[in-house]
Design an enzyme around this catalytic site. Structure first.
Site, PDB file in Angstrom:
ATOM      1  N   GLY A 189     -98.490  41.248 -16.536  1.00 68.73           N
ATOM      2  CA  GLY A 189     -99.440  41.894 -15.621  1.00 68.73           C
ATOM      3  C   GLY A 189    -100.373  40.953 -14.894  1.00 68.73           C
ATOM      4  O   GLY A 189    -101.311  41.397 -14.234  1.00 68.73           O
ATOM      5  N   LEU A 190    -100.126  39.632 -15.000  1.00 69.01           N
ATOM      6  CA  LEU A 190    -101.023  38.689 -14.330  1.00 69.01           C
ATOM      7  C   LEU A 190    -100.443  38.187 -13.004  1.00 69.01           C
ATOM      8  O   LEU A 190    -100.973  37.249 -12.399  1.00 69.01           O
ATOM      9  CB  LEU A 190    -101.350  37.507 -15.254  1.00 69.01           C
ATOM     10  CG  LEU A 190    -102.055  37.890 -16.561  1.00 69.01           C
ATOM     11  CD1 LEU A 190    -102.306  36.664 -17.427  1.00 69.01           C
ATOM     12  CD2 LEU A 190    -103.379  38.615 -16.277  1.00 69.01           C
ATOM     13  N   GLY A 191     -99.361  38.805 -12.562  1.00 69.26           N
ATOM     14  CA  GLY A 191     -98.827  38.497 -11.226  1.00 69.26           C
ATOM     15  C   GLY A 191     -97.991  37.233 -11.168  1.00 69.26           C
ATOM     16  O   GLY A 191     -97.933  36.567 -10.136  1.00 69.26           O
ATOM     17  N   ALA A 248     -97.227  35.292  -7.777  1.00 64.92           N
ATOM     18  CA  ALA A 248     -97.762  33.935  -7.582  1.00 64.92           C
ATOM     19  C   ALA A 248     -96.617  32.961  -7.351  1.00 64.92           C
ATOM     20  O   ALA A 248     -96.714  32.050  -6.520  1.00 64.92           O
ATOM     21  CB  ALA A 248     -98.591  33.520  -8.791  1.00 64.92           C
ATOM     22  N   ASP A 282    -100.156  42.418  -5.019  1.00 58.49           N
ATOM     23  CA  ASP A 282    -100.238  41.226  -5.873  1.00 58.49           C
ATOM     24  C   ASP A 282    -100.042  39.946  -5.054  1.00 58.49           C
ATOM     25  O   ASP A 282    -100.802  38.987  -5.185  1.00 58.49           O
ATOM     26  CB  ASP A 282     -99.164  41.292  -6.981  1.00 58.49           C
ATOM     27  CG  ASP A 282     -99.458  42.386  -8.001  1.00 58.49           C
ATOM     28  OD1 ASP A 282    -100.376  43.203  -7.753  1.00 58.49           O
ATOM     29  OD2 ASP A 282     -98.775  42.435  -9.041  1.00 58.49           O
ATOM     30  N   SER A 300     -94.788  36.819 -11.053  1.00 62.56           N
ATOM     31  CA  SER A 300     -93.695  36.856 -10.073  1.00 62.56           C
ATOM     32  C   SER A 300     -94.254  36.729  -8.651  1.00 62.56           C
ATOM     33  O   SER A 300     -93.717  35.983  -7.820  1.00 62.56           O
ATOM     34  CB  SER A 300     -92.875  38.127 -10.305  1.00 62.56           C
ATOM     35  OG  SER A 300     -92.600  38.787  -9.126  1.00 62.56           O
TER      36      SER A 300
HETATM   37  C1  MEV Z   1     -98.478  45.603 -10.466  1.00 58.23           C
HETATM   38  O1  MEV Z   1     -99.266  44.447 -10.706  1.00 58.23           O
HETATM   39  C2  MEV Z   1     -99.217  46.567  -9.591  1.00 58.23           C
HETATM   40  C3  MEV Z   1     -98.520  47.893  -9.305  1.00 58.23           C
HETATM   41  O2  MEV Z   1     -99.463  48.715  -8.619  1.00 58.23           O
HETATM   42  C4  MEV Z   1     -97.273  47.730  -8.457  1.00 58.23           C
HETATM   43  C5  MEV Z   1     -97.572  47.334  -7.008  1.00 58.23           C
HETATM   44  O3  MEV Z   1     -98.696  47.494  -6.516  1.00 58.23           O
HETATM   45  O4  MEV Z   1     -96.634  46.837  -6.356  1.00 58.23           O
HETATM   46  C6  MEV Z   1     -98.147  48.596 -10.602  1.00 58.23           C
END
Ligand code: MEV
Length: 316
Positions: free
Chosen positions: A103-105, A109, A149, A107
Site C-alpha cells: 500500500g505504499l505505492g 513509484a 498514486d 508499483s
Molecule cells: C491504491 O493505492 C489506491 C486505490 O484507490 C486504487 C487507485 O486509486 O487506483 C485503491
C-alpha cells in the site's frame, strides 16, 4: 550514458477506493524512494534486475509476455525505443527503500522512476509527460487505476487529486507526524479494487451514499489540514476507516493494529488498497513516541516525513 531517476513512496490520507469512482483523494509522498537506473545496450534484449528478480526478454517480444512485476518497465522501454526509432537494447536496474505490495505505492513509484529514467535517455520530458507514460505503464497491470498514486509519486508533497485529472499541490507544511505500520500481509491492489467493484455492483445505493459521505469528509479534511487541526483530522481518519470497513477492504489484523494506536494517536486508518498492507496513524511531537511504541512490539513501523520533491532525475 546511464540515466538515473527516483520517485517517493506515497500514502493515501483520505479517499482510496472511492477515488476510482470519481471525487477526490488526499495523498502524500513520503521519504522512502525507488531508484531506477537505465542505459542503452548493444543487445537485442531488455534486461531488468530488481529486488524482485531478473528478466531478460527480446525487445521485439510483447510486453504482455513479461511477468507482471516487470511488465510496466518492459512497456516503457519498448515505447521509448520505438518512439525514437532506436536499434539499441536496454538494461534497467531497480532498487527500493520500501517493501512492495503493502500500500505504499511501490508499483507507481517504480513506474514513475522508470518513466523518468528511460525517457531521459532520449530527450528531456516534463513531469506531466513522464506522469502520462507512468500511468499508461501501470495500466498494463492494473487497468482501472485512478492515477492518484503515480501523481503523488511524480509531484511529491501533499496533493488534492481528482479523478478527472485535476491536481492541486497543497502549499502547506502541516506540523504533523505520520506513523506507518506494516501488517506484513501482501495484497494485490487490482484484486482489492475488483472486490470493491463487486460490493458496488451488489449494493449500489449503499456504495453511492458512502461516496457522497466521502466527498464531504474530504472537504472537511482539506479545511482541517489548512488549519493544522490534528484533533479534527484524526477524527476524520477514524470516520474514513469506518467507510473502508463498510466496503470490505479492512480486515481483523488491520482493525487490531488501528485499535492499538486508538489512545496514543489522533486517529488511524488503513492506507492504499487495504486487505493487508499498511495502516497510518496521525501524531505530532507530543505523542509520536507513544504511537510508535504502541505498534513496534508487533509490527514493523516507522515515522514518515513528507517528501516535497517527487520525481528526481540525474545522469551518470
Ligand atoms: C491504491 O493505492 C489506491 C486505490 O484507490 C486504487 C487507485 O486509486 O487506483 C485503491
Amino acid at each position: 550514458m546511464k540515466s538515473v531517476a527516483s520517485a517517493p513512496a506515497k500514502i493515501i490520507l483520505f479517499g482510496e477506493h472511492f477515488i476510482v469512482y470519481g471525487g477526490k483523494a488526499i495523498l502524500c509522498a513520503i521519504d522512502k524512494r525507488i531508484t531506477v537506473e537505465s542505459e542503452m545496450t548493444k543487445t537485442n534484449n531488455i534486461e531488468i534486475e530488481s529486488g524482485l528478480g531478473k528478466l531478460v526478454i527480446p525487445k521485439s517480444d510483447s510486453y504482455k509476455n513479461a511477468d507482471s512485476v516487470f511488465r510496466p518497465l518492459v512497456y516503457i522501454a519498448q515505447k521509448m525505443l520505438e518512439k525514437f526509432h532506436s536499434k539499441a537494447g536496454m538494461r534497467i536496474r531497480v532498487s527500493s527503500e520500501f517493501p512492495s505490495g503493502v500500500g505504499l505505492g511501490s508499483s507507481s513509484a517504480c513506474c514513475v522512476a522508470a518513466a523518468g529514467s528511460i525517457s531521459s535517455l532520449f530527450e528531456n520530458h516534463t513531469k506531466e509527460e513522464i506522469l502520462k507514460i507512468a500511468i499508461d505503464a501501470e495500466r498494463t497491470i492494473f487497468e482501472n487505476t485512478s492515477g492518484a498514486d503515480c501523481t503523488a509519486c511524480t509531484y511529491g508533497g501533499i496533493l488534492e487529486y481528482s479523478k478527472d485529472g485535476q491536481i492541486k499541490k497543497l502549499e502547506i507544511v502541516p506540523k504533523l507526524e505520520l506513523v506507518v505500520a506494516n501488517s506484513g500481509i501482501i495484497h494485490s491492489t487490482s484484486k482489492v479494487v475488483s472486490m470493491v467493484k463487486h460490493f458496488k455492483d451488489g449494493k449500489p445505493e449503499i456504495f453511492s451514499s458512502l461516496c457522497i459521505l466521502e466527498v464531504n469528509l474530504i472537504e472537511d479534511a482539506l479545511d482541517a489540514l489548512q488549519k493544522n487541526d490534528l484533533v479534527k483530522l484524526g477524527k476524520l481518519m477514524i470516520q474514513n476507516q469506518e467507510f473502508l470497513e463498510k466496503i470490505g477492504v479492512s480486515n481483523d489484523i488491520l482493525n487490531s493494529m488501528i485499535s492499538l494506536v486508538k489512545d496514543a494517536s489522533y486517529g488511524a486508518k488503513l492506507t492504499g488498497a487495504g486487505d493487508g498492507g499498511c495502516i497510518i496513524a496521525l501524531a505530532d511531537k507530543s505523542n509520536l513516541k507513544k504511537t510508535l511504541n504502541a505498534l513496534a512490539k508487533k509490527y514493523e513501523c516507522f515515522s514518515a516525513k513528507i517528501d516535497t520533491n517527487g520525481l528526481e532525475q540525474s545522469s551518470a
